[in-house]
Motif scaffolding. Structure first.
Motif, PDB file in Angstrom:
ATOM      1  N   ILE A 168      46.157  -8.712  22.057  1.00  0.00           N
ATOM      2  CA  ILE A 168      44.972  -9.106  22.997  1.00  0.00           C
ATOM      3  C   ILE A 168      45.562  -9.800  24.136  1.00  0.00           C
ATOM      4  CG2 ILE A 168      43.007 -10.504  23.263  1.00  0.00           C
ATOM      5  CD1 ILE A 168      42.000  -9.487  20.552  1.00  0.00           C
ATOM      6  N   ASN A 169      45.368  -9.263  25.455  1.00  0.00           N
ATOM      7  CA  ASN A 169      45.962 -10.320  26.467  1.00  0.00           C
ATOM      8  C   ASN A 169      44.769 -10.235  27.490  1.00  0.00           C
ATOM      9  OD1 ASN A 169      45.698  -7.500  27.790  1.00  0.00           O
ATOM     10  ND2 ASN A 169      47.919  -7.283  27.852  1.00  0.00           N
ATOM     11  N   SER A 170      44.999 -11.117  28.662  1.00  0.00           N
ATOM     12  CA  SER A 170      44.202 -11.559  29.503  1.00  0.00           C
ATOM     13  C   SER A 170      43.835 -10.491  30.337  1.00  0.00           C
ATOM     14  CB  SER A 170      44.725 -12.718  30.376  1.00  0.00           C
ATOM     15  OG  SER A 170      46.043 -12.407  30.850  1.00  0.00           O
ATOM     16  N   PRO A 171      44.385  -9.170  30.677  1.00  0.00           N
ATOM     17  CA  PRO A 171      44.096  -8.192  31.290  1.00  0.00           C
ATOM     18  C   PRO A 171      42.846  -7.640  30.571  1.00  0.00           C
ATOM     19  CG  PRO A 171      46.141  -8.049  31.541  1.00  0.00           C
ATOM     20  CD  PRO A 171      45.858  -9.137  30.650  1.00  0.00           C
ATOM     21  N   MET A 172      42.585  -7.655  29.139  1.00  0.00           N
ATOM     22  CA  MET A 172      41.566  -7.189  28.490  1.00  0.00           C
ATOM     23  C   MET A 172      40.430  -8.060  28.539  1.00  0.00           C
ATOM     24  SD  MET A 172      43.997  -6.246  25.275  1.00  0.00           S
ATOM     25  CE  MET A 172      42.717  -5.885  24.278  1.00  0.00           C
ATOM     26  N   LEU A 173      40.346  -9.178  29.053  1.00  0.00           N
ATOM     27  CA  LEU A 173      39.031 -10.054  29.017  1.00  0.00           C
ATOM     28  C   LEU A 173      37.709  -9.484  29.542  1.00  0.00           C
ATOM     29  CD1 LEU A 173      40.806 -13.379  29.798  1.00  0.00           C
ATOM     30  CD2 LEU A 173      40.207 -12.593  27.701  1.00  0.00           C
ATOM     31  N   SER A 174      37.887  -8.701  30.527  1.00  0.00           N
ATOM     32  CA  SER A 174      36.543  -8.161  31.103  1.00  0.00           C
ATOM     33  C   SER A 174      35.980  -7.183  30.097  1.00  0.00           C
ATOM     34  CB  SER A 174      37.059  -7.377  32.177  1.00  0.00           C
ATOM     35  OG  SER A 174      37.766  -6.196  31.934  1.00  0.00           O
ATOM     36  N   ALA A 175      36.591  -6.479  29.120  1.00  0.00           N
ATOM     37  CA  ALA A 175      36.211  -5.711  28.156  1.00  0.00           C
ATOM     38  C   ALA A 175      35.473  -6.427  26.904  1.00  0.00           C
ATOM     39  CB  ALA A 175      36.853  -4.525  27.780  1.00  0.00           C
ATOM     40  N   MET A 176      35.896  -7.933  26.948  1.00  0.00           N
ATOM     41  CA  MET A 176      35.709  -8.589  25.641  1.00  0.00           C
ATOM     42  C   MET A 176      34.252  -9.549  25.670  1.00  0.00           C
ATOM     43  SD  MET A 176      39.695  -9.693  25.000  1.00  0.00           S
ATOM     44  CE  MET A 176      39.521 -10.466  23.496  1.00  0.00           C
ATOM     45  N   LYS A 177      34.074  -9.860  24.506  1.00  0.00           N
ATOM     46  CA  LYS A 177      32.819 -10.632  24.412  1.00  0.00           C
ATOM     47  C   LYS A 177      33.119 -12.062  24.431  1.00  0.00           C
ATOM     48  CE  LYS A 177      29.906  -7.064  22.394  1.00  0.00           C
ATOM     49  NZ  LYS A 177      29.178  -6.586  20.979  1.00  0.00           N
ATOM     50  N   THR A 178      32.157 -12.939  25.016  1.00  0.00           N
ATOM     51  CA  THR A 178      32.510 -14.460  24.914  1.00  0.00           C
ATOM     52  C   THR A 178      31.403 -15.050  24.141  1.00  0.00           C
ATOM     53  OG1 THR A 178      31.377 -14.720  27.078  1.00  0.00           O
ATOM     54  CG2 THR A 178      33.955 -14.722  27.056  1.00  0.00           C
ATOM     55  N   ASP A 179      31.632 -16.144  23.593  1.00  0.00           N
ATOM     56  CA  ASP A 179      30.525 -16.937  22.865  1.00  0.00           C
ATOM     57  C   ASP A 179      29.269 -17.473  23.806  1.00  0.00           C
ATOM     58  OD1 ASP A 179      31.984 -16.184  20.604  1.00  0.00           O
ATOM     59  OD2 ASP A 179      32.940 -18.201  20.757  1.00  0.00           O
ATOM     60  N   ALA A 180      28.212 -17.860  23.168  1.00  0.00           N
ATOM     61  CA  ALA A 180      27.328 -18.452  24.109  1.00  0.00           C
ATOM     62  C   ALA A 180      27.680 -19.426  25.049  1.00  0.00           C
ATOM     63  CB  ALA A 180      25.845 -18.772  23.052  1.00  0.00           C
ATOM     64  N   ASP A 181      28.485 -20.423  24.436  1.00  0.00           N
ATOM     65  CA  ASP A 181      28.978 -21.597  25.135  1.00  0.00           C
ATOM     66  C   ASP A 181      30.279 -21.218  26.227  1.00  0.00           C
ATOM     67  OD1 ASP A 181      31.235 -21.298  23.531  1.00  0.00           O
ATOM     68  OD2 ASP A 181      31.197 -23.140  22.681  1.00  0.00           O
ATOM     69  N   GLY A 182      30.580 -20.124  26.218  1.00  0.00           N
ATOM     70  CA  GLY A 182      31.574 -19.419  27.082  1.00  0.00           C
ATOM     71  C   GLY A 182      33.027 -19.388  26.638  1.00  0.00           C
ATOM     72  N   SER A 183      32.984 -19.958  25.287  1.00  0.00           N
ATOM     73  CA  SER A 183      34.504 -19.809  24.464  1.00  0.00           C
ATOM     74  C   SER A 183      34.807 -18.175  24.019  1.00  0.00           C
ATOM     75  CB  SER A 183      34.276 -20.569  23.416  1.00  0.00           C
ATOM     76  OG  SER A 183      33.506 -20.299  22.452  1.00  0.00           O
ATOM     77  N   LEU A 184      35.990 -17.971  23.757  1.00  0.00           N
ATOM     78  CA  LEU A 184      36.557 -16.973  23.411  1.00  0.00           C
ATOM     79  C   LEU A 184      37.145 -16.843  22.192  1.00  0.00           C
ATOM     80  CD1 LEU A 184      37.402 -13.876  24.420  1.00  0.00           C
ATOM     81  CD2 LEU A 184      39.634 -14.784  24.987  1.00  0.00           C
ATOM     82  N   THR A 185      36.449 -16.009  21.245  1.00  0.00           N
ATOM     83  CA  THR A 185      36.881 -15.917  19.843  1.00  0.00           C
ATOM     84  C   THR A 185      37.526 -14.796  19.644  1.00  0.00           C
ATOM     85  OG1 THR A 185      34.931 -17.400  19.219  1.00  0.00           O
ATOM     86  CG2 THR A 185      36.109 -16.177  17.364  1.00  0.00           C
ATOM     87  N   LEU A 186      38.855 -14.747  19.050  1.00  0.00           N
ATOM     88  CA  LEU A 186      39.408 -13.449  18.568  1.00  0.00           C
ATOM     89  C   LEU A 186      39.258 -13.460  17.089  1.00  0.00           C
ATOM     90  CD1 LEU A 186      42.649 -13.809  20.802  1.00  0.00           C
ATOM     91  CD2 LEU A 186      40.681 -12.976  21.268  1.00  0.00           C
ATOM     92  N   TYR A 187      39.044 -12.344  16.432  1.00  0.00           N
ATOM     93  CA  TYR A 187      38.998 -11.784  15.004  1.00  0.00           C
ATOM     94  C   TYR A 187      40.277 -11.367  14.601  1.00  0.00           C
ATOM     95  CZ  TYR A 187      34.286 -12.972  15.881  1.00  0.00           C
ATOM     96  OH  TYR A 187      33.043 -13.261  16.592  1.00  0.00           O
ATOM     97  N   ILE A 188      41.050 -12.006  13.910  1.00  0.00           N
ATOM     98  CA  ILE A 188      42.288 -11.747  13.334  1.00  0.00           C
ATOM     99  C   ILE A 188      42.148 -11.348  11.700  1.00  0.00           C
ATOM    100  CG2 ILE A 188      44.698 -12.512  12.798  1.00  0.00           C
ATOM    101  CD1 ILE A 188      44.189 -14.452  15.200  1.00  0.00           C
ATOM    102  N   GLN A 189      42.269 -10.014  11.318  1.00  0.00           N
ATOM    103  CA  GLN A 189      41.871  -9.397   9.940  1.00  0.00           C
ATOM    104  C   GLN A 189      42.293  -8.172  10.001  1.00  0.00           C
ATOM    105  OE1 GLN A 189      37.575 -10.799  10.769  1.00  0.00           O
ATOM    106  NE2 GLN A 189      37.233  -8.692   9.794  1.00  0.00           N
ATOM    107  N   LYS A 190      42.665  -7.766   8.704  1.00  0.00           N
ATOM    108  CA  LYS A 190      42.915  -6.341   8.407  1.00  0.00           C
ATOM    109  C   LYS A 190      42.223  -5.226   8.770  1.00  0.00           C
ATOM    110  CE  LYS A 190      42.812  -6.522   3.349  1.00  0.00           C
ATOM    111  NZ  LYS A 190      41.485  -5.370   3.137  1.00  0.00           N
TER     112      LYS A 190
END
Length: 477
Positions: free
Chosen positions: A403-425
């Protein structure tokens, strides 16, 4: 192949059942005693590991056309029209952010001229010059030289001559074979054609061709010894012996080179492991194994631990290492051909914020960047997933390796504006899949990359002491 982690470990393993070979008269007469020979082999292994690793990659990329990883002959550029995937196995912890271009340079007969086109300043690119000693001896690119077109000359260690008009800068390799590694930023899958246009503007030519002159006499043909996983187990010093003939001794190498010469390793020497008697093989084996153990231990403790991440500034030029062979070996094993910290800094981790081993077969994880606290960079940042054992990219159902910063526009942010990544199989669900970084069903190795990190606060520089710190990986639920 040599650069896989299992091979790094097995390089030091000497087959206990090796057949007793005929003794070498030279070795029998001149080698040190058992304890001293073991110590020299240990120090020589640590000193030589980056050189042998580099040779193995060079052999696969520029010599062996049947390797499956072959790129191009010497002094020709090979543009990769895609980012690396799990199928690319010659280099550990490969970057999958920037399509690579490679040019392995043979500088024996004459210098090579590298020409770059004008590139949009918004598109980060770099050309890292790394020699057979794994010293990053120069950079061309957005940070180092700007985005204008230019011609740059790379010369070998013994070259003497004038700098032609039109050459912006001269870079001197400490070895006669060298690598120019190009990284060209990709903004997304639909940007690939634009990257290809940039790559098409990269040009590699001999100085004589650049000047439109008759070329000098060609350098002698080299009989490059085959290297593979099995050969590397016992022939480490044979390969080091071979590589050193193309690496003139530097002032800070006099002591280690003199010690290696005592066991028959170095330019003009004829070290041949298979000709050693069994007891000598065992001495060397013990020394190499101890050297590898110390490298592994240093890798585990490199830099400073911050929220479970190891943050360090490992790679650099000859002055940066200043004869610290362990530091150089750790840099190679952690990720050969890594950038200088000013070009890119690489926090990495194998553990969560509590220090427990990351394992996709046991847990799901999250990584959260608070509002305004994403990695501070002038170019871009990324988080890449690797298999914890091999340090290679992993096959996964959505072909997402990072996951990189050019992908951010397509990603979802949390209600407070933070960015959570899900790391799992397994997928975290359709609503969260944009933020999913697929993990292996096994141990995990994560590498964060900050390309052209900012120097003003908040900054990750100097590595381990900066005002910005990577957040810890948290066990989910």
């Amino acid at each position: 192949m040599l650069t896989k982690r299992d091979l790094l470990r097995s390089t030091a393993a000497i087959a206990a059942g090796a057949a007793l070979a005929r003794p070498s008269l030279l070795m029998a007469q001149s080698t040190p005693g058992i304890i001293e020979a073991k110590d020299i082999a240990e120090a020589g292994f640590i000193y030589g590991l980056p050189l042998v690793m580099n040779y193995a990659v060079m052999y696969e990329y520029a010599v062996d056309r049947t390797s499956g990883q072959f790129k191009a002959p010497f002094n020709e550029i090979k543009n990769e029209p895609n980012v690396f995937t799990y199928k690319d196995t010659a280099i550990v912890t490969p970057n999958s952010d920037t399509p690579y271009s490679f040019a392995w340079l043979d500088l024996r007969a004459e210098p090579v001229v590298l020409s770059v086109p004008a590139i949009d300043p918004k598109r980060y690119y770099s050309v890292m010059l790394c020699d057979g000693n794994t010293y990053n001896y120069g950079y061309i690119g957005t940070r180092a030289t700007g985005s204008d077109a230019g011609d740059y000359m790379v010369v070998g260690p013994d070259w003497t001559g004038d700098t032609p008009a039109g050459i912006k800068q001269v870079f001197r390799s400490s070895t006669q074979f060298s690598l120019a590694g190009y990284r060209t930023q990709l903004f997304g899958p639909d940007d690939l054609d634009n990257v290809k246009k940039v790559q098409a503007g990269y040009k590699v030519q001999m100085l004589s061709a650049y000047l439109e002159q008759t070329p000098p006499r060609a350098a002698p043909i080299v009989d490059f010894p085959k290297i593979d996983k099995e050969l590397a187990k016992t022939n480490f010093f044979d390969y080091l012996d071979f590589a050193l003939q193309f690496a003139p001794e530097q002032d800070n190498e006099k002591e280690i080179r003199a010690e290696l010469a005592r066991i028959g390793v170095g330019p003009g020497k004829t070290f041949n492991f298979k000709d050693l008697p069994l007891e000598k093989k065992l001495e060397f084996g013990i020394g190499m194994k101890e050297g590898q153990r110390k490298v592994d231990e240093a890798v585990a403790n490199v830099g400073k631990t911050i929220n479970g991440w190891r943050v360090s500034g490992l790679p650099g030029d000859s002055a940066h290492y200043n004869g610290d062979w362990m530091k150089r070996a750790v840099a190679a094993q952690t990720g050969i051909y890594g950038n200088d910290p000013e070009e890119a800094t690489y926090p990495f981790t194998r553990v969560d914020s509590d220090g427990q081993t990351l394992d996709g077969s046991k847990h799901n994880y999250t990584l959260t960047f608070p509002p305004g606290q994403q990695p501070p960079v002038n170019a871009f940042w990324s988080l890449t997933m690797y298999d914890g054992k091999s340090q290679l990219l992993i096959e996964n159902p959505i072909n997402r390796y990072l996951i990189n910063s050019p992908m951010l526009s397509a990603m979802k942010t949390d209600a407070d504006g933070s960015l959570t990544l899900y790391i799992q199989k397994d997928s975290p669900g359709a609503d969260k899949e944009t933020n999913w970084l697929p993990a292996p069903d096994d141990t995990i190795y994560l590498v964060m990359r900050l390309y052209w990190p900012k120097t003003e606060a908040p900054s990750i520089l100097p590595p381990g002491e900066g005002t910005w710190q990577p957040p810890g990986v948290i066990v989910a639920g």
